[in-house]
Design a protein around this motif. Structure first.
Motif, PDB file in Angstrom:
ATOM      1  N   GLU A  30      13.267  -2.247   1.187  1.00 27.08           N
ATOM      2  CA  GLU A  30      14.081  -1.632   0.121  1.00 27.08           C
ATOM      3  C   GLU A  30      13.212  -1.158  -1.039  1.00 27.08           C
ATOM      4  N   ALA A  31      12.174  -1.922  -1.347  1.00 21.15           N
ATOM      5  CA  ALA A  31      11.264  -1.531  -2.432  1.00 21.15           C
ATOM      6  C   ALA A  31      10.499  -0.251  -2.070  1.00 21.15           C
ATOM      7  N   MET A  32      10.159  -0.102  -0.798  1.00 19.64           N
ATOM      8  CA  MET A  32       9.484   1.119  -0.330  1.00 19.64           C
ATOM      9  C   MET A  32      10.415   2.328  -0.459  1.00 19.64           C
ATOM     10  N   ILE A  33      11.654   2.152  -0.025  1.00 13.58           N
ATOM     11  CA  ILE A  33      12.647   3.241  -0.080  1.00 13.58           C
ATOM     12  C   ILE A  33      12.877   3.647  -1.537  1.00 13.58           C
ATOM     13  N   GLU A  34      12.965   2.639  -2.400  1.00 15.30           N
ATOM     14  CA  GLU A  34      13.193   2.874  -3.829  1.00 15.30           C
ATOM     15  C   GLU A  34      12.032   3.650  -4.449  1.00 15.30           C
ATOM     16  N   ALA A  35      10.794   3.259  -4.072  1.00 14.65           N
ATOM     17  CA  ALA A  35       9.605   3.935  -4.605  1.00 14.65           C
ATOM     18  C   ALA A  35       9.566   5.400  -4.172  1.00 14.65           C
ATOM     19  N   ALA A  36       9.970   5.674  -2.937  1.00 12.69           N
ATOM     20  CA  ALA A  36      10.014   7.060  -2.452  1.00 12.69           C
ATOM     21  C   ALA A  36      11.013   7.872  -3.268  1.00 12.69           C
ATOM     22  N   LYS A  37      12.198   7.285  -3.500  1.00 13.90           N
ATOM     23  CA  LYS A  37      13.249   7.970  -4.275  1.00 13.90           C
ATOM     24  C   LYS A  37      12.801   8.207  -5.713  1.00 13.90           C
ATOM     25  N   ALA A  38      12.282   7.154  -6.336  1.00 17.74           N
ATOM     26  CA  ALA A  38      11.888   7.235  -7.749  1.00 17.74           C
ATOM     27  C   ALA A  38      10.814   8.299  -7.984  1.00 17.74           C
ATOM     28  N   ASN A  39       9.953   8.507  -6.989  1.00 16.87           N
ATOM     29  CA  ASN A  39       8.852   9.454  -7.149  1.00 16.87           C
ATOM     30  C   ASN A  39       9.100  10.795  -6.466  1.00 16.87           C
ATOM     31  N   GLY A  40      10.303  10.946  -5.890  1.00 18.29           N
ATOM     32  CA  GLY A  40      10.633  12.204  -5.219  1.00 18.29           C
ATOM     33  C   GLY A  40       9.682  12.520  -4.082  1.00 18.29           C
ATOM     34  N   LEU A  55      12.785  12.601  10.662  1.00 16.21           N
ATOM     35  CA  LEU A  55      13.739  11.978  11.592  1.00 16.21           C
ATOM     36  C   LEU A  55      13.818  10.473  11.368  1.00 16.21           C
ATOM     37  N   ILE A  56      12.679   9.853  11.043  1.00 19.00           N
ATOM     38  CA  ILE A  56      12.693   8.404  10.790  1.00 19.00           C
ATOM     39  C   ILE A  56      12.322   8.153   9.338  1.00 19.00           C
ATOM     40  N   THR A  57      13.341   8.173   8.486  1.00 19.71           N
ATOM     41  CA  THR A  57      13.163   7.917   7.054  1.00 19.71           C
ATOM     42  C   THR A  57      12.944   6.418   6.826  1.00 19.71           C
ATOM     43  N   GLY A  58      12.696   6.059   5.573  1.00 18.85           N
ATOM     44  CA  GLY A  58      12.604   4.647   5.223  1.00 18.85           C
ATOM     45  C   GLY A  58      13.878   3.896   5.570  1.00 18.85           C
ATOM     46  N   GLU A  59      15.033   4.529   5.339  1.00 20.61           N
ATOM     47  CA  GLU A  59      16.331   3.889   5.641  1.00 20.61           C
ATOM     48  C   GLU A  59      16.435   3.593   7.135  1.00 20.61           C
ATOM     49  N   GLU A  60      15.999   4.556   7.965  1.00 24.46           N
ATOM     50  CA  GLU A  60      16.034   4.363   9.419  1.00 24.46           C
ATOM     51  C   GLU A  60      15.093   3.236   9.829  1.00 24.46           C
ATOM     52  N   GLY A  61      13.901   3.234   9.252  1.00 27.53           N
ATOM     53  CA  GLY A  61      12.930   2.183   9.551  1.00 27.53           C
ATOM     54  C   GLY A  61      13.464   0.810   9.181  1.00 27.53           C
ATOM     55  N   LYS A  62      14.163   0.752   8.057  1.00 24.94           N
ATOM     56  CA  LYS A  62      14.725  -0.523   7.580  1.00 24.94           C
ATOM     57  C   LYS A  62      15.794  -1.045   8.547  1.00 24.94           C
ATOM     58  N   LYS A  63      16.661  -0.156   9.022  1.00 25.35           N
ATOM     59  CA  LYS A  63      17.728  -0.594   9.943  1.00 25.35           C
ATOM     60  C   LYS A  63      17.144  -1.144  11.244  1.00 25.35           C
ATOM     61  N   SER A  64      16.067  -0.516  11.717  1.00 27.53           N
ATOM     62  CA  SER A  64      15.423  -1.006  12.943  1.00 27.53           C
ATOM     63  C   SER A  64      14.715  -2.340  12.693  1.00 27.53           C
ATOM     64  N   LEU A  65      14.092  -2.477  11.526  1.00 28.70           N
ATOM     65  CA  LEU A  65      13.453  -3.742  11.139  1.00 28.70           C
ATOM     66  C   LEU A  65      14.487  -4.863  11.042  1.00 28.70           C
ATOM     67  N   VAL A  96       0.831  -1.208   0.000  1.00 24.75           N
ATOM     68  CA  VAL A  96       0.000   0.000   0.000  1.00 24.75           C
ATOM     69  C   VAL A  96       0.870   1.265   0.000  1.00 24.75           C
ATOM     70  N   SER A  97       1.959   1.251   0.757  1.00 20.91           N
ATOM     71  CA  SER A  97       2.884   2.403   0.751  1.00 20.91           C
ATOM     72  C   SER A  97       3.461   2.626  -0.645  1.00 20.91           C
ATOM     73  N   ILE A  98       3.853   1.545  -1.288  1.00 23.19           N
ATOM     74  CA  ILE A  98       4.440   1.645  -2.634  1.00 23.19           C
ATOM     75  C   ILE A  98       3.403   2.182  -3.629  1.00 23.19           C
ATOM     76  N   ALA A  99       2.174   1.693  -3.530  1.00 24.97           N
ATOM     77  CA  ALA A  99       1.100   2.186  -4.417  1.00 24.97           C
ATOM     78  C   ALA A  99       0.892   3.692  -4.214  1.00 24.97           C
ATOM     79  N   ALA A 100       0.916   4.141  -2.969  1.00 23.59           N
ATOM     80  CA  ALA A 100       0.723   5.559  -2.673  1.00 23.59           C
ATOM     81  C   ALA A 100       1.893   6.397  -3.185  1.00 23.59           C
ATOM     82  N   LEU A 101       3.114   5.915  -2.973  1.00 18.23           N
ATOM     83  CA  LEU A 101       4.307   6.640  -3.445  1.00 18.23           C
ATOM     84  C   LEU A 101       4.306   6.729  -4.969  1.00 18.23           C
ATOM     85  N   ASN A 102       3.935   5.623  -5.609  1.00 19.83           N
ATOM     86  CA  ASN A 102       3.867   5.620  -7.076  1.00 19.83           C
ATOM     87  C   ASN A 102       2.770   6.534  -7.608  1.00 19.83           C
TER      88      ASN A 102
END
Length: 340
Positions: A106-116, A312-322, A81-87
């Motif tokens: 990683e796919a979520m982080i990528e979708a955020a980057k790709a869509n700015g 403060l808690i980007t996708g990258e931060e969320g990923k490291k905690s996960l 759902v996050s990826i669909a929204a970012l796209n």
């Protein structure tokens, strides 16, 4: 943008007690859409907040007059759902744990980057006053070298909090993927990274021993080691009844910090030289207060979008905690210490 137009996907307890009231309280935000697969829930929230109700999240994310969405869904739906929204060009605030695998994150982080677009994960422990003060003290060097820690997050379980009670998705392995570790443990993994830096190794014991109807873990204890050699324990539980525990203790060369470990003082500094400093700070959030406290997550997210700042808690931060939690699962399965 002067007013942020937001939609909330999922109208369960986290949306009702956190996201919707906190968006509503922010004068720079307008709630325009809500979505839930149970039509009555979506309609009830839409009526309460003057929004439009949807039962299909795809319809909501494709709305033109929408800037951002909160994803308040069972864990297995966070990534798709996050990826669909970012796209669809929307900023996303996603509940924790951000995903059920490293690949999904990683796919979520990528979708955020790709869509700015901005992606933030709802780890509210970083915004707690005692935790921010502790970070300041640690970074000032007052505590000296940090040796060890113990951090705990436990309560009676989501059945007392979730809109579906004991029938909640929280207990369903297919939908939740992980239990107390994903619900509570990931919060503490994020907090300890925030306070002490990155972790290099994890070991764990993870059990389902308290709730017969649960398909996922309800008690977990992990041992963790940071990259610079601080060792400690992290416990996550859905079996701490009647009272919860959301405390952290940090042991350093010159003294000890006690965070949320005392009913009166949110933070206590105790030093070898006899000095004791008691801090009365705004209380940590609990679900028992009927959600009257603020998590600061929503205001931070809104502010980042309005001022074009990184959350403060980007996708990258969320990923490291996960990844700490994923490492703990691997440790339990392999009976080995796992490198992160």
């Amino acid at each position: 943008m002067s007013t942020l137009k937001v939609g909330v996907i999922g109208c369960g307890s986290i949306a009702r007690y956190r996201h919707l009231p906190e968006y509503h309280a922010n004068k720079n935000v307008e709630i325009v859409a809500v979505c839930d697969i149970v039509p009555e829930r979506a309609e009830e929230m839409a009526k309460q907040y003057g929004a439009t109700a949807y039962t299909d999240y795809q319809e909501l994310v494709n709305l033109e007059n929408l800037d951002a969405v909160s994803v308040c869904l069972p864990n297995y739906l966070h990534a798709p759902v996050s990826i669909a929204a970012l796209n669809a060009g929307k900023h996303v605030l996603c509940e924790k744990p951000m995903a059920t695998s490293k690949e999904e994150a990683e796919a979520m982080i990528e979708a955020a980057k790709a869509n700015g677009r901005k992606l933030m994960i709802g780890h509210n422990q970083r915004f707690v006053a005692s935790h921010q003060k502790a970070k300041e003290i640690i970074e000032s060097g007052k505590l000296g070298k940090i040796y060890s820690f113990k951090t705990t997050f436990g309560h009676g379980g989501p059945e007392g909090w979730s809109i579906d009670g004991a029938d909640s998705w929280f207990f369903n392995k297919e939908k939740a993927f992980i239990g107390a570790m994903g619900d509570l443990g990931v919060h503490k993994a994020d907090l300890m990274r925030y306070l002490l830096g990155e972790f290099s190794e994890v070991g764990s014991f993870i059990e389902t021993n308290a709730k017969s109807y649960s398909e996922v873990d309800d008690n977990a204890v992990c041992i963790l080691r940071t990259e610079n050699g601080v060792i400690g324990t992290l416990a996550a539980s859905w079996a701490y009844a009647p009272g919860g525990d959301n405390s952290t203790i940090i042991y350093g060369e010159n003294g000890i910090l006690k965070l949320e470990a005392d009913p009166e003082y949110s933070l206590i500094e105790e030093y070898r030289n006899g000095e004791v400093v008691n801090h009365k700070l705004s209380k940590i959030q609990t679900n028992e207060e009927g959600g009257q406290t603020t998590s600061h997550v929503i205001d931070h997210f809104a502010n980042c979008l309005l001022t074009d700042k990184e959350p403060l808690i980007t996708g990258e931060e969320g990923k490291k905690s996960l990844e700490i939690i994923l490492g703990a699962i691997e440790s339990m399965e392999t009976k080995k210490i796992v490198s992160l």
